[in-house]
Design an enzyme around this catalytic site. Sequence first.
Site, mmCIF file in Angstrom:
data_model
loop_
_atom_site.group_PDB
_atom_site.id
_atom_site.type_symbol
_atom_site.label_atom_id
_atom_site.label_comp_id
_atom_site.label_asym_id
_atom_site.label_seq_id
_atom_site.Cartn_x
_atom_site.Cartn_y
_atom_site.Cartn_z
ATOM 1 N N HIS A 98 -13.847 -1.282 -0.619
ATOM 2 C CA HIS A 98 -12.786 -0.949 0.342
ATOM 3 C C HIS A 98 -12.994 -1.686 1.662
ATOM 4 C CE1 HIS A 98 -9.410 2.007 0.271
ATOM 5 N NE2 HIS A 98 -9.390 1.742 1.561
ATOM 6 N N LYS B 98 -8.834 -0.329 -8.665
ATOM 7 C CA LYS B 98 -9.515 -0.942 -7.517
ATOM 8 C C LYS B 98 -10.537 0.032 -6.934
ATOM 9 C CE LYS B 98 -8.365 -2.794 -2.904
ATOM 10 N NZ LYS B 98 -8.932 -1.727 -2.058
ATOM 11 N N TYR C 158 -2.620 5.592 -4.055
ATOM 12 C CA TYR C 158 -3.652 6.606 -3.926
ATOM 13 C C TYR C 158 -3.141 7.842 -4.651
ATOM 14 C CZ TYR C 158 -5.739 3.975 -0.020
ATOM 15 O OH TYR C 158 -6.325 3.015 0.765
ATOM 16 N N SER D 26 0.814 -1.209 0.000
ATOM 17 C CA SER D 26 0.000 0.000 0.000
ATOM 18 C C SER D 26 0.851 1.264 0.000
ATOM 19 C CB SER D 26 -0.899 0.008 1.241
ATOM 20 O OG SER D 26 -1.560 1.252 1.399
ATOM 21 N N THR E 129 -6.204 2.880 -6.571
ATOM 22 C CA THR E 129 -7.434 2.859 -5.766
ATOM 23 C C THR E 129 -8.229 4.139 -6.014
ATOM 24 O OG1 THR E 129 -6.462 1.441 -4.079
ATOM 25 C CG2 THR E 129 -8.362 2.756 -3.436
#
Length: 403
Positions: free
Chosen positions: A300, A276, A160, A136, A186
């Site tokens: 999520h 995603k 992100y 992540s 994402t």
Amino acid sequence: MSDRQLPKWSELRPLLRPKRFELDPRRRRLDSALTIADLREVARRRTPRSVFDYTDGAAEQELSLRRARATFAGLEFRPSVLRDVGDIDTTTTVLGAPSALPFGFGPTGFTRMMQHEGEVAVARVAERVGIPYGLSTLGTTSIEAVAAAAPNARRWFQLYVWRDHGAAEDLMRRAEAAGYEALILTVDVPVAGARLRDTRNGFSIPPALSARTVLDGARHPSWWLNFLTTEPLRFASLDRWDGTVAEMMNALFDPTMTLRDLEWVRATWRGPLIVKGVQTVDDARLVLAAGADAIVLSNHGGRQLDRAPVPVRLLPDVREAVGDGAEVLVDTGVMAGSDVVAAVALGATAVLVGRAYLYGLMAGGEQGVQRAADILTAEVRRTMALLGAPRIADLGLQHVRLP
């Protein structure tokens, strides 16, 4: 009346098979866990409440998460009998490369906060098992350190999009240089969801030493000892943050991102692109048409919009809309290997699990993650055999019915 007699030693001796006592307390804990739910209970006992709740919780009333789990629990399998299942093959293809199992370890933030071994432990297990692992943006181990720890793993990097696009471009360049195979973009976090457990617990990053946490620490001394005596929390994408997760997301993430921004990401990232957070059939079509190589149907983990669609319910309609050639992954609510098999039967290319391996991590570090992977693997194999489907390609809509 039955005739009775005292048993002879020769008759008793074959029955006396005492189980070998396991000296390692971690191994004892993990061996006693037969399901992911068992690992969750061990994790709950061994982790401070605020940290466990951050992992375990979801947004607002947590309806999205509960509905996802209820959907998996309520579906009906329809086994095919008299099939040769003497040799079960769980291998499949994801993004053009083999995966030993139809699931991977999805990206999770702040993983070293849950247990000090963190992302490195997860990546090493993924490497051994032969499945993808997503690091992540909010991971607590650097892009380069994870690559060094698991050089042969199928490593994906989750991004992100920040208000500062230059920072996002730098992360993509670092991931490419470190040999990450794919990028997971994402798209379901324009603003942070309302995670009420965190608010009620006064949860912050890193955990603050308040009167409440000091008292909780007395009940979880090993967690606090590891937290305080290992390397301080750092992030894959920023040096540090003092505040809540929601404050971080709202300060850093770009709420103005649109479909046009995919062109910018595609221009920077040269490898496979996974998007995603897709939650409708129309968006699945649009994102794939805009250049994504794969999508993840995801809400999520129920941590953003409460009452969001249940991703696994979307699968048959999305698969019909985008055709067999598109790669469609799914997450949220997965607590068993049978859930993975059901999702594949409903049309998923593969499944991303998150909480399932985090429960293992909190229960026992790298050994706990391995235990989670072993549990899921055994359940996948057993479910396939009982369904009469010896190969992943044999699974289909004929094997499962949604409630």
